[in-house]
Design a protein around this motif. Structure first.
Motif, PDB file in Angstrom:
ATOM      1  N   TYR A  27       0.813  -1.216   0.000  1.00 36.15           N
ATOM      2  CA  TYR A  27       0.000   0.000   0.000  1.00 36.15           C
ATOM      3  C   TYR A  27       0.847   1.266   0.000  1.00 36.15           C
ATOM      4  O   TYR A  27       0.448   2.286  -0.576  1.00 36.15           O
ATOM      5  N   GLU A  28       2.003   1.224   0.627  1.00 29.30           N
ATOM      6  CA  GLU A  28       2.838   2.414   0.700  1.00 29.30           C
ATOM      7  C   GLU A  28       3.285   2.895  -0.673  1.00 29.30           C
ATOM      8  O   GLU A  28       3.616   4.066  -0.850  1.00 29.30           O
ATOM      9  N   ALA A  29       3.289   1.991  -1.651  1.00 34.68           N
ATOM     10  CA  ALA A  29       3.711   2.368  -3.008  1.00 34.68           C
ATOM     11  C   ALA A  29       2.582   2.996  -3.811  1.00 34.68           C
ATOM     12  O   ALA A  29       2.814   3.476  -4.931  1.00 34.68           O
ATOM     13  N   LEU A  30       1.387   2.995  -3.261  1.00 31.72           N
ATOM     14  CA  LEU A  30       0.227   3.471  -4.018  1.00 31.72           C
ATOM     15  C   LEU A  30       0.181   4.996  -4.073  1.00 31.72           C
ATOM     16  O   LEU A  30       0.064   5.666  -3.049  1.00 31.72           O
ATOM     17  N   THR A  31       0.269   5.526  -5.276  1.00 32.92           N
ATOM     18  CA  THR A  31       0.085   6.950  -5.528  1.00 32.92           C
ATOM     19  C   THR A  31      -0.727   7.104  -6.807  1.00 32.92           C
ATOM     20  O   THR A  31      -0.821   6.175  -7.613  1.00 32.92           O
ATOM     21  N   ILE A  32      -1.290   8.280  -6.991  1.00 30.89           N
ATOM     22  CA  ILE A  32      -2.023   8.559  -8.220  1.00 30.89           C
ATOM     23  C   ILE A  32      -1.087   8.415  -9.421  1.00 30.89           C
ATOM     24  O   ILE A  32      -1.453   7.839 -10.451  1.00 30.89           O
ATOM     25  N   ARG A  33       0.128   8.919  -9.281  1.00 31.52           N
ATOM     26  CA  ARG A  33       1.086   8.845 -10.383  1.00 31.52           C
ATOM     27  C   ARG A  33       1.450   7.397 -10.703  1.00 31.52           C
ATOM     28  O   ARG A  33       1.573   7.028 -11.876  1.00 31.52           O
ATOM     29  N   ARG A  34       1.603   6.551  -9.667  1.00 34.96           N
ATOM     30  CA  ARG A  34       1.954   5.147  -9.910  1.00 34.96           C
ATOM     31  C   ARG A  34       0.816   4.434 -10.646  1.00 34.96           C
ATOM     32  O   ARG A  34       1.069   3.640 -11.563  1.00 34.96           O
ATOM     33  N   VAL A  35      -0.409   4.705 -10.282  1.00 29.18           N
ATOM     34  CA  VAL A  35      -1.551   4.096 -10.959  1.00 29.18           C
ATOM     35  C   VAL A  35      -1.629   4.587 -12.404  1.00 29.18           C
ATOM     36  O   VAL A  35      -1.878   3.801 -13.328  1.00 29.18           O
ATOM     37  N   ALA A  36      -1.414   5.878 -12.601  1.00 29.26           N
ATOM     38  CA  ALA A  36      -1.450   6.439 -13.958  1.00 29.26           C
ATOM     39  C   ALA A  36      -0.393   5.791 -14.846  1.00 29.26           C
ATOM     40  O   ALA A  36      -0.658   5.461 -16.008  1.00 29.26           O
ATOM     41  N   THR A  37       0.797   5.578 -14.292  1.00 26.96           N
ATOM     42  CA  THR A  37       1.864   4.930 -15.057  1.00 26.96           C
ATOM     43  C   THR A  37       1.460   3.526 -15.463  1.00 26.96           C
ATOM     44  O   THR A  37       1.699   3.087 -16.594  1.00 26.96           O
ATOM     45  N   LEU A  38       0.837   2.797 -14.550  1.00 31.47           N
ATOM     46  CA  LEU A  38       0.408   1.431 -14.834  1.00 31.47           C
ATOM     47  C   LEU A  38      -0.646   1.407 -15.944  1.00 31.47           C
ATOM     48  O   LEU A  38      -0.703   0.458 -16.727  1.00 31.47           O
ATOM     49  N   LEU A  39      -1.445   2.459 -16.011  1.00 28.25           N
ATOM     50  CA  LEU A  39      -2.489   2.548 -17.033  1.00 28.25           C
ATOM     51  C   LEU A  39      -1.986   3.235 -18.304  1.00 28.25           C
ATOM     52  O   LEU A  39      -2.779   3.473 -19.228  1.00 28.25           O
ATOM     53  N   ASP A  40      -0.697   3.558 -18.326  1.00 25.58           N
ATOM     54  CA  ASP A  40      -0.073   4.194 -19.493  1.00 25.58           C
ATOM     55  C   ASP A  40      -0.751   5.515 -19.842  1.00 25.58           C
ATOM     56  O   ASP A  40      -1.114   5.782 -20.987  1.00 25.58           O
ATOM     57  N   THR A  41      -0.937   6.330 -18.814  1.00 25.68           N
ATOM     58  CA  THR A  41      -1.540   7.636 -19.005  1.00 25.68           C
ATOM     59  C   THR A  41      -0.938   8.604 -17.993  1.00 25.68           C
ATOM     60  O   THR A  41      -0.011   8.238 -17.256  1.00 25.68           O
ATOM     61  N   GLY A  42      -1.442   9.811 -17.943  1.00 27.54           N
ATOM     62  CA  GLY A  42      -0.966  10.794 -16.990  1.00 27.54           C
ATOM     63  C   GLY A  42      -1.920  10.968 -15.832  1.00 27.54           C
ATOM     64  O   GLY A  42      -3.108  10.618 -15.936  1.00 27.54           O
ATOM     65  N   PRO A  43      -1.445  11.517 -14.706  1.00 24.46           N
ATOM     66  CA  PRO A  43      -2.320  11.708 -13.539  1.00 24.46           C
ATOM     67  C   PRO A  43      -3.572  12.518 -13.844  1.00 24.46           C
ATOM     68  O   PRO A  43      -4.626  12.263 -13.271  1.00 24.46           O
ATOM     69  N   SER A  44      -3.464  13.481 -14.751  1.00 22.47           N
ATOM     70  CA  SER A  44      -4.631  14.310 -15.057  1.00 22.47           C
ATOM     71  C   SER A  44      -5.786  13.484 -15.616  1.00 22.47           C
ATOM     72  O   SER A  44      -6.960  13.813 -15.408  1.00 22.47           O
ATOM     73  N   SER A  45      -5.456  12.381 -16.317  1.00 20.23           N
ATOM     74  CA  SER A  45      -6.514  11.513 -16.845  1.00 20.23           C
ATOM     75  C   SER A  45      -7.287  10.850 -15.714  1.00 20.23           C
ATOM     76  O   SER A  45      -8.496  10.612 -15.832  1.00 20.23           O
ATOM     77  N   LEU A  46      -6.592  10.543 -14.624  1.00 18.82           N
ATOM     78  CA  LEU A  46      -7.270   9.915 -13.491  1.00 18.82           C
ATOM     79  C   LEU A  46      -8.148  10.912 -12.756  1.00 18.82           C
ATOM     80  O   LEU A  46      -9.239  10.564 -12.283  1.00 18.82           O
ATOM     81  N   TYR A  47      -7.683  12.166 -12.687  1.00 22.95           N
ATOM     82  CA  TYR A  47      -8.451  13.168 -11.952  1.00 22.95           C
ATOM     83  C   TYR A  47      -9.744  13.541 -12.655  1.00 22.95           C
ATOM     84  O   TYR A  47     -10.585  14.238 -12.079  1.00 22.95           O
ATOM     85  N   ALA A  48      -9.922  13.073 -13.875  1.00 26.22           N
ATOM     86  CA  ALA A  48     -11.210  13.242 -14.536  1.00 26.22           C
ATOM     87  C   ALA A  48     -12.252  12.269 -13.996  1.00 26.22           C
ATOM     88  O   ALA A  48     -13.449  12.415 -14.254  1.00 26.22           O
ATOM     89  N   HIS A  49     -11.784  11.267 -13.221  1.00 27.44           N
ATOM     90  CA  HIS A  49     -12.682  10.217 -12.721  1.00 27.44           C
ATOM     91  C   HIS A  49     -12.687  10.110 -11.202  1.00 27.44           C
ATOM     92  O   HIS A  49     -13.668   9.624 -10.628  1.00 27.44           O
ATOM     93  N   ILE A  50     -11.607  10.498 -10.558  1.00 23.05           N
ATOM     94  CA  ILE A  50     -11.533  10.452  -9.093  1.00 23.05           C
ATOM     95  C   ILE A  50     -11.165  11.837  -8.567  1.00 23.05           C
ATOM     96  O   ILE A  50     -10.605  12.655  -9.298  1.00 23.05           O
TER      97      ILE A  50
END
Length: 237
Positions: A47-70
Motif C-alpha cells: 500500500y505504501e507504493a500506491l500513488t495517483i502517479r503510480r496508478v497512472a503509469t500502470l495505465l499508461d496515461t498521466g495523472p490528469s486523466s485519473l483526476y477526470a474520474h476520481i
C-alpha cells in the motif's frame, strides 16, 4: 455522465451501478480500471507504493486523466475498499448462530486485507462512504442486533472488531515487508523469541521467563480467533 469528479463521486454513492459510457476503440480510463490498477500496485508493491502517479503509469496515461474520474487519493482509497467489501458475503442474520456468523464475516474481511499488504491503512484512515463498504457495516450491525445486543454496544463492538482486523492484518503485512526488505534476521523465530524471554533477568521479569512459551504460542490465525472470541463471546452477557 457528470463531468466534474466531485459529481461523479456523489453519483457513485447514490447508486450501486458502475459509471462509464460505451467504450471507444481505445480502452477508456474508468473508475473500475483505476481500481484494478490500484489493487495491482498494492498486491505487488504494498500500500505504501500506491500513488495517483503510480496508478497512472500502470495505465499508461498521466495523472490528469485519473483526476477526470476520481477526486484525490482519499477517493481512490474509498474505491479500493468498496471493491474489497464487494467480495464479502453476508449471511441472513440468525439469532441462534449470530456469534458464529460474526466470526465468519470478520474472517472474510481479514482474508481480503491480507491479499493486499498494508491495505488496512486505507480502511483505518477514512470515513466509509462507498455503498459496498456501508453494506458490510450494515450487515455486521444486523448480526449483532440479531443476538439481542443493545444498539450502542452492538455499534461499538462492530467498530472495535473492525479496528482489530485492521491492526492484525497491518502487523502481518509489516512483518512480511521486513522479511522482504531486510531478510529473516529482522524477524525472530519462535525458538529464538522464547530463548530471549527466558534469558531475561529473573528478578525483573519472573512472569515473562516462567511463561515464555505461552507468550510466544499460537500459529496461523490462532491469536486472531482468540481476540474475536473475547469480544463476541462476551457480547450480551
Amino acid at each position: 455522465m457528470p463531468a466534474d469528479p466531485q459529481q461523479r463521486r456523489a453519483a457513485r454513492h447514490a447508486q450501486a451501478g458502475p459509471d462509464g459510457a460505451p467504450a471507444p476503440r481505445k480502452t477508456p480510463i474508468t473508475t473500475d480500471r483505476i481500481t484494478d490498477a490500484a489493487l495491482q500496485v498494492i498486491a505487488t508493491e504494498g500500500y505504501e507504493a500506491l500513488t495517483i502517479r503510480r496508478v497512472a503509469t500502470l495505465l499508461d496515461t498521466g495523472p490528469s486523466s485519473l483526476y477526470a474520474h476520481i477526486v484525490n487519493k482519499d477517493d481512490l482509497d474509498d474505491l479500493i475498499m468498496g471493491r474489497l467489501y464487494a467480495e464479502i458475503v453476508l449471511p441472513e442474520p440468525d439469532p441462534a448462530t449470530w456469534r458464529e456468523q460474526l466470526r465468519e464475516v470478520y474472517g472474510q474481511i481479514r482474508d481480503q486485507y491480507l491479499k493486499y499488504p498494508g491495505v488496512a491503512r486505507a480502511a483505518m484512515a477514512m470515513v466509509p462512504t462507498h455503498l459496498e463498504t456501508l453494506r458490510v457495516g450494515e450487515g455486521l450491525l444486523a448480526l449483532a442486533l440479531a443476538g439481542g445486543i443493545e444498539p450502542r454496544a452492538a455499534a461499538w463492538a462492530v467498530d472495535a472488531l473492525m479496528l482489530y482486523v485492521g491492526a492484525y492484518t497491518l502487523e502481518r503485512s509489516l512483518v512480511q515487508q521486513r522479511r522482504q526488505n531486510h531478510g529473516d534476521e529482522w524477524v525472530l523465530s519462535h525458538d529464538e523469541l522464547v530463548g530471549r524471554m527466558r534469558g531475561l533477568p529473573e528478578d525483573r521479569f519472573p512472569h515473562t521467563r516462567a511463561h515464555a512459551a505461552e507468550l510466544a504460542a499460537g500459529s496461523g490465525h490462532d491469536r486472531f480467533d482468540f481476540a474475536l472470541d473475547l469480544v463476541i463471546g462476551n457480547l450480551g452477557k
